[in-house]
Design a protein around this motif. Structure first.
Motif, PDB file in Angstrom:
ATOM      1  N   ILE A 166      41.974  37.396  35.014  1.00 26.23           N
ATOM      2  CA  ILE A 166      42.847  38.539  34.736  1.00 26.23           C
ATOM      3  C   ILE A 166      44.290  38.044  34.686  1.00 26.23           C
ATOM      4  CG2 ILE A 166      43.674  40.783  35.585  1.00 26.23           C
ATOM      5  CD1 ILE A 166      40.992  41.126  37.019  1.00 26.23           C
ATOM      6  N   HIS A 167      44.938  38.247  33.566  1.00 25.55           N
ATOM      7  CA  HIS A 167      46.349  37.872  33.426  1.00 25.55           C
ATOM      8  C   HIS A 167      47.137  39.153  33.186  1.00 25.55           C
ATOM      9  CE1 HIS A 167      49.682  36.138  30.678  1.00 25.55           C
ATOM     10  NE2 HIS A 167      50.056  36.016  31.928  1.00 25.55           N
ATOM     11  N   SER A 168      47.796  39.596  34.205  1.00 25.19           N
ATOM     12  CA  SER A 168      48.533  40.857  34.106  1.00 25.19           C
ATOM     13  C   SER A 168      49.603  40.870  35.192  1.00 25.19           C
ATOM     14  CB  SER A 168      47.550  42.018  34.310  1.00 25.19           C
ATOM     15  OG  SER A 168      48.237  43.224  34.397  1.00 25.19           O
ATOM     16  N   ILE A 178      48.032  45.119  43.435  1.00 21.91           N
ATOM     17  CA  ILE A 178      47.081  46.237  43.553  1.00 21.91           C
ATOM     18  C   ILE A 178      46.477  46.552  42.177  1.00 21.91           C
ATOM     19  CG2 ILE A 178      46.808  48.679  44.169  1.00 21.91           C
ATOM     20  CD1 ILE A 178      47.286  46.876  46.594  1.00 21.91           C
ATOM     21  N   ASN A 179      47.306  46.464  41.141  1.00 20.51           N
ATOM     22  CA  ASN A 179      46.784  46.749  39.803  1.00 20.51           C
ATOM     23  C   ASN A 179      45.703  45.737  39.409  1.00 20.51           C
ATOM     24  OD1 ASN A 179      46.675  48.245  37.415  1.00 20.51           O
ATOM     25  ND2 ASN A 179      47.919  46.713  36.364  1.00 20.51           N
ATOM     26  N   ARG A 180      45.934  44.459  39.732  1.00 19.51           N
ATOM     27  CA  ARG A 180      44.908  43.454  39.410  1.00 19.51           C
ATOM     28  C   ARG A 180      43.646  43.688  40.243  1.00 19.51           C
ATOM     29  NH1 ARG A 180      49.525  40.391  39.112  1.00 19.51           N
ATOM     30  NH2 ARG A 180      49.272  39.575  41.207  1.00 19.51           N
ATOM     31  N   LEU A 181      43.836  44.153  41.477  1.00 20.00           N
ATOM     32  CA  LEU A 181      42.663  44.467  42.301  1.00 20.00           C
ATOM     33  C   LEU A 181      41.865  45.602  41.652  1.00 20.00           C
ATOM     34  CD1 LEU A 181      41.141  44.077  45.015  1.00 20.00           C
ATOM     35  CD2 LEU A 181      42.663  45.785  46.007  1.00 20.00           C
ATOM     36  N   CYS A 182      42.574  46.610  41.133  1.00 19.25           N
ATOM     37  CA  CYS A 182      41.881  47.715  40.436  1.00 19.25           C
ATOM     38  C   CYS A 182      41.100  47.169  39.255  1.00 19.25           C
ATOM     39  CB  CYS A 182      42.888  48.747  39.909  1.00 19.25           C
ATOM     40  SG  CYS A 182      43.683  49.701  41.188  1.00 19.25           S
ATOM     41  N   MET A 183      41.732  46.293  38.465  1.00 19.15           N
ATOM     42  CA  MET A 183      41.041  45.779  37.263  1.00 19.15           C
ATOM     43  C   MET A 183      39.857  44.901  37.633  1.00 19.15           C
ATOM     44  SD  MET A 183      44.012  45.170  34.503  1.00 19.15           S
ATOM     45  CE  MET A 183      45.199  44.398  35.557  1.00 19.15           C
ATOM     46  N   GLN A 184      40.013  44.160  38.736  1.00 14.06           N
ATOM     47  CA  GLN A 184      38.895  43.337  39.219  1.00 14.06           C
ATOM     48  C   GLN A 184      37.693  44.250  39.525  1.00 14.06           C
ATOM     49  OE1 GLN A 184      37.914  41.356  43.389  1.00 14.06           O
ATOM     50  NE2 GLN A 184      40.029  41.018  42.810  1.00 14.06           N
ATOM     51  N   HIS A 185      37.976  45.357  40.220  1.00 15.82           N
ATOM     52  CA  HIS A 185      36.897  46.289  40.562  1.00 15.82           C
ATOM     53  C   HIS A 185      36.292  46.929  39.324  1.00 15.82           C
ATOM     54  CE1 HIS A 185      36.503  46.929  44.965  1.00 15.82           C
ATOM     55  NE2 HIS A 185      37.308  45.911  44.836  1.00 15.82           N
ATOM     56  N   MET A 186      37.155  47.286  38.363  1.00 16.66           N
ATOM     57  CA  MET A 186      36.652  47.912  37.136  1.00 16.66           C
ATOM     58  C   MET A 186      35.737  46.947  36.381  1.00 16.66           C
ATOM     59  SD  MET A 186      40.239  49.584  36.028  1.00 16.66           S
ATOM     60  CE  MET A 186      39.841  50.231  34.425  1.00 16.66           C
ATOM     61  N   ALA A 187      36.163  45.665  36.302  1.00 15.50           N
ATOM     62  CA  ALA A 187      35.362  44.684  35.551  1.00 15.50           C
ATOM     63  C   ALA A 187      34.020  44.466  36.252  1.00 15.50           C
ATOM     64  CB  ALA A 187      36.133  43.368  35.426  1.00 15.50           C
ATOM     65  N   LEU A 188      34.045  44.344  37.578  1.00 16.63           N
ATOM     66  CA  LEU A 188      32.790  44.111  38.306  1.00 16.63           C
ATOM     67  C   LEU A 188      31.859  45.314  38.178  1.00 16.63           C
ATOM     68  CD1 LEU A 188      34.166  42.346  41.528  1.00 16.63           C
ATOM     69  CD2 LEU A 188      32.866  41.301  39.667  1.00 16.63           C
TER      70      LEU A 188
END
Ligand SMILES: Nc1nc2c(ncn2[C@@H]2O[C@H](COP(=O)(O)O)[C@@H](O)[C@H]2O)c(=O)[nH]1
Ligand SMILES: [Mn+2]
Length: 320
Positions: A101-103, A164-174
């Motif tokens: 994730i690059h954000s 926190i935003n990257r954590l959200c995206m990590q959860h969404m992808a998983l």
């Protein structure tokens, strides 16, 4: 924004994008996120409207989105392992599927940067010649010291938001993978870093732009993981920091651009547009589809340098 990862309260079940985040997962995230995923802040003044705008509970539509430009969420497969010991320690095996994730902080870091670059220009002593490199300092001492203190605070807010935003995206992808596979699987974070950041060391500050820390650490990794993404069309690398003093314990975080965004927007799609997937035209207005294709053109693999020479330079120089 105030506390980053350490501000998340997992004692009560979390709702929304972070639903399912348990204390155990959070503990591992904190351990594997640079700076514990929490930058020191003391006040939210610059973002008060943003935080309070929703009347206490922020339901921000930007959360869970990657942002513009070259930001991406990408599924990758580990094909080659060169340092088996480090890979084992970091839980990476041949065939492992990685989500890179690059954000950044979306709008927040840019706002902070613009505001303080303006301010630094304004308070620069008029008796001195303007700096030829166009970098204006924010003094850490003297009558303007309060500005640098405030800057570090809001930079911390922006960075905490990005974490926190990257954590959200990590959860969404998983979650998406779980849904597609129809079963649970093992997953863990390898590393999360707020890049293009200011790093403090014993009262000195180092701003790394286009580079990330590549020193030794006494934490989980043993040496900073150095992520060197290539492009949508090439490999990416994850390396271990080599603590090269001449490079200020840093390494580049990417192959870097070869052709400017403007040049790519105007390029002939037949020659340049080699992207992984085209824009799905169904239900899209023609002018919007054309704009999206131009955005993709900016990021086509041809606009980036080949990643292998970048990787070899980093490796041969000892940066990582
Ligand atoms: N694996 C991918 N790498 C990409 C993609 N788009 C760009 N890149 C690489 O990332 C770095 C990011 O650098 P930054 O300074 O903008 O943070 C860049 O240099 C490229 O080499 C992609 O879609 N996938
Ligand atoms: Mn970046």
């Amino acid at each position: 924004m105030r506390h980053g990862l350490l501000g998340l309260d997992t004692k009560r079940p979390l709702k929304g994008l972070l639903a399912g985040l348990t204390p155990d997962i959070l503990e591992q995230e904190v351990e594997r996120t640079h700076n514990g995923g929490s930058w020191d802040t003391y006040d939210t003044w610059m973002f008060d409207d943003f935080i309070r705008g929703a009347g206490g509970e922020t339901r921000d539509s930007a959360l869970g989105s990657i942002g513009g430009g070259n930001h991406f969420v990408e599924f990758q497969e580990v094909s080659t392992i060169m340092d088996a010991r480090t890979a084992y320690q970091w839980g990476i095996k041949p065939g492992t599927i990685g989500i890179m994730i690059h954000s950044g902080s979306l709008f927040a870091g840019g706002m902070v940067g613009d505001h303080y670059m303006d301010l630094a220009r304004r308070i620069y002593p008029s008796s001195l010649a303007r700096p030829i490199h166009n970098f204006y300092p924010l003094p850490l001492r003297g009558r303007h010291a309060e500005h640098s203190r405030a800057y570090l605070n809001v930079l911390g807010l922006a960075s905490n938001f990005g974490v926190i935003n990257r954590l959200c995206m990590q959860h969404m992808a998983l979650k998406a993978v779980r849904e597609v596979m129809g079963r649970e699987f093992e997953s863990h974070l390898v590393y999360d870093l707020s890049h293009n950041m200011l790093f403090e060391n014993a009262g000195d500050y180092l701003h790394r732009k286009g580079a990330s820390p590549a020193g030794e650490t006494n934490s989980f990794w043993g040496g900073h993981p150095v992520i060197v993404p290539g492009s949508m069309g090439t490999s990416s690398f994850i390396m271990k920091g080599g603590s090269l003093a001449q490079a200020l314990n840093s390494a580049p975080h990417g192959a870097g651009r070869l052709l400017s965004r403007g040049r790519m927007r105007g390029a002939d799609p037949a020659n340049r547009l080699r992207v992984v997937s085209r824009v799905n035209p169904v239900g899209l207005r023609e002018d919007i589809r054309r704009e999206l294709e131009k955005d993709l053109m900016e990021e086509a693999p041809a606009s980036y340098k080949p990643v292998l020479p970048a990787f070899h330079t980093v490796q041969n120089s000892g940066m990582a």
